[in-house]
Design an enzyme around this catalytic site. Structure first.
Site, short mmCIF file in Angstrom:
data_model
loop_
_atom_site.label_atom_id
_atom_site.label_comp_id
_atom_site.label_asym_id
_atom_site.label_seq_id
_atom_site.Cartn_x
_atom_site.Cartn_y
_atom_site.Cartn_z
N LYS A 182 138.50 6.96 43.37
CA LYS A 182 138.86 5.61 43.35
C LYS A 182 138.25 5.06 44.67
O LYS A 182 138.80 4.10 45.14
CB LYS A 182 140.36 5.56 43.45
CG LYS A 182 140.92 6.19 42.20
CD LYS A 182 140.38 5.75 40.74
CE LYS A 182 140.21 4.35 40.66
NZ LYS A 182 139.82 4.07 39.33
N GLY A 184 134.81 4.10 44.89
CA GLY A 184 133.73 3.36 44.31
C GLY A 184 132.53 4.39 44.12
O GLY A 184 131.21 3.77 43.97
N THR A 185 132.79 5.42 43.46
CA THR A 185 131.74 6.53 43.10
C THR A 185 130.98 5.93 42.02
O THR A 185 129.58 6.22 42.05
CB THR A 185 132.24 7.97 43.04
OG1 THR A 185 133.12 8.01 42.00
CG2 THR A 185 132.77 8.39 44.48
N GLY A 389 138.48 -2.75 37.81
CA GLY A 389 138.76 -3.92 38.09
C GLY A 389 140.09 -4.48 37.82
O GLY A 389 140.50 -5.85 37.77
#
EC number: 2.8.2.-
Length: 437
Positions: A182, A184-185, A389
């Protein structure tokens, strides 16, 4: 009528073998120009000036030894059981058998060429049949170039065909995105896959934490084929918090490059919880899971959503096997507000030309993060799937303040260890700008 009759007479006099050879030559010519167009396109991107990031070193009187003792003190040891790290529901990963995929792909190509050849043998009756055979052969060649690398189920769109899918050889990764969950990988990996010199498997192999007994040959077979000069990559965020992963990766490749995407640990924990909540709506509230005793302020550090964010603790394990020069830390917050800037530094770290630039990104206000787009046209941006998102649930501000206080000494130690200040303390008044899953 005169034209068609003359054409029919002409084709009837042409031996079938000559027609077949002519069709085959057209197919080979099509293949040649397709490959040339793919490689020439790599030379059309501008090269930007080198970008150097100077991080500010943070000093802290509290030593890491003191922090570790505090974390493992008698008051909190009962809530820091390492066996509970998997308490949160984790994302299921699909691992596709490469052998089956290759066999199916070979059957598709064989069937395509058989159809083309069958169409060719009937082409002596008319000129239109001949063109149909040529189109079928060309379609078979184009099919051979499709990109069969798999992606996670949360991606809304598949990647465009890659010209190197059936060429080159499969190699073990030269770089791995090892964390964090969590952070942004997925966004980072998809941006890197735009680069023509990067070939990455879309799904998470989980080799060094769940499938290590399958062996390196099994791991290599999951990787996409690469040509000379291309980098093979994969990403599995759980590696960063797996104690055995550093030693195993070091045994495979001592000079491998490691990328870690980090994010404000409080925001990251809330994002982690949001993901779990979407799968199991019946779970307790974030406030209940975060504290063993909220009245006493006793934080449950064994909850994986909180433990992952103690970055200094996990980094200490990796630094026993790899120097910092082989690690690159990406700010999850800056990856949202300035994706091109973060991508420039990642490309420099990997020794790649700066091809992925601001032309590749478009900020999606609905999702709250950048989406990928093609720089040469104005086509619809390619965003991550619906599981990315999601808006975070509202959390009690007092809980957020207590968590910031809990993480502060570990964050400062992490700044010292990496030589970078991620400025997470500036967000103590509430959630960070990236308040989405």
């Amino acid at each position: 009528m005169a034209f068609w009759s003359s054409t029919s007479v002409l084709t009837s006099k042409v031996p079938r073998k000559i027609l077949f050879m002519f069709t085959l030559s057209l197919s080979v010519t099509y293949l040649f120009y397709s490959l040339m167009s793919c490689y020439n396109s790599q030379l059309q991107f501008p090269l930007q000036e080198n970008y150097v990031y100077q991080a500010r070193l943070v000093t802290e009187e509290t030593t890491f030894v003191t922090l570790r003792e505090k974390l493992y003190s008698t008051a909190s040891r009962a809530y820091f059981d390492e066996e509970l790290i998997e308490r949160t529901v984790t994302e299921q990963t699909l691992v596709f058998s490469t052998d089956k995929r290759d066999a199916a792909r070979a059957e598709e190509r064989t069937a395509g060429w058989d159809r083309a050849q069958a169409a060719t043998t009937t082409s002596s009756s008319s000129s239109s049949s001949f063109h149909s055979a040529a189109d079928a052969a060309a379609a078979a060649v184009e099919k051979e170039h499709q990109d069969f690398s798999t992606t996670d189920s949360d991606l809304s769109l598949r990647r465009a065909p890659n010209c190197t899918s059936d060429y080159g050889e499969k190699k073990l990764p030269q770089a791995i995105i090892i964390g964090v969950k969590k952070g942004g990988t997925r966004a980072l990996l998809e941006a890197l896959r735009v680069h023509p010199d990067v070939r990455a498997v879309g799904n998470e192999p989980h080799f060094f934490d769940r499938n290590y007994e399958r062996g390196l040959d099994w791991y290599r077979d999951l990787m996409p084929s690469t040509l000379e000069g291309q980098i093979t990559m994969e990403k599995t965020p759980s590696y960063f918090v797996t104690n055995s992963a550093p030693k195993r990766i070091h045994s495979m490749a001592k000079d491998i490059k490691l990328i870690i995407v980090v994010r404000n640990p409080v925001t990251r924990a809330i994002s982690d919880y949001t993901q779990t909540l979407s799968k199991k709506p019946e779970i307790p509230t974030f406030e209940v899971l975060a504290f063993k005793n909220r009245t006493l302020g006793l934080i449950d550090a064994s909850w994986s959503a909180l433990r992952i964010g103690i970055y200094a603790l996990h980094l200490e394990n990796w630094m026993q096997y790899f120097p910092l020069s082989q690690m690159h830390f990406v700010s999850g917050e800056r990856l949202i507000v300035d994706p091109a800037g973060e991508m420039a530094k990642v490309q420099d770290f990997l020794g790649l030309k700066r091809i992925v630039t601001d032309k590749h990104f478009y900020f999606n206000k609905t999702k709250g993060f950048p989406c990928l787009k093609k720089p040469e046209d104005s086509s619809t941006p390619r965003c991550l799937g619906k599981s990315k998102g999601r808006t975070h649930p509202k959390i009690d501000p007092d809980v957020i303040r207590r968590l910031h206080k809990f993480y502060k000494p570990f964050n400062n130690m992490f700044y010292q260890m990496t030589g970078q200040n991620f400025q997470w303390e500036m967000e103590e008044g509430g959630e960070s700008p990236g308040s989405r899953d």
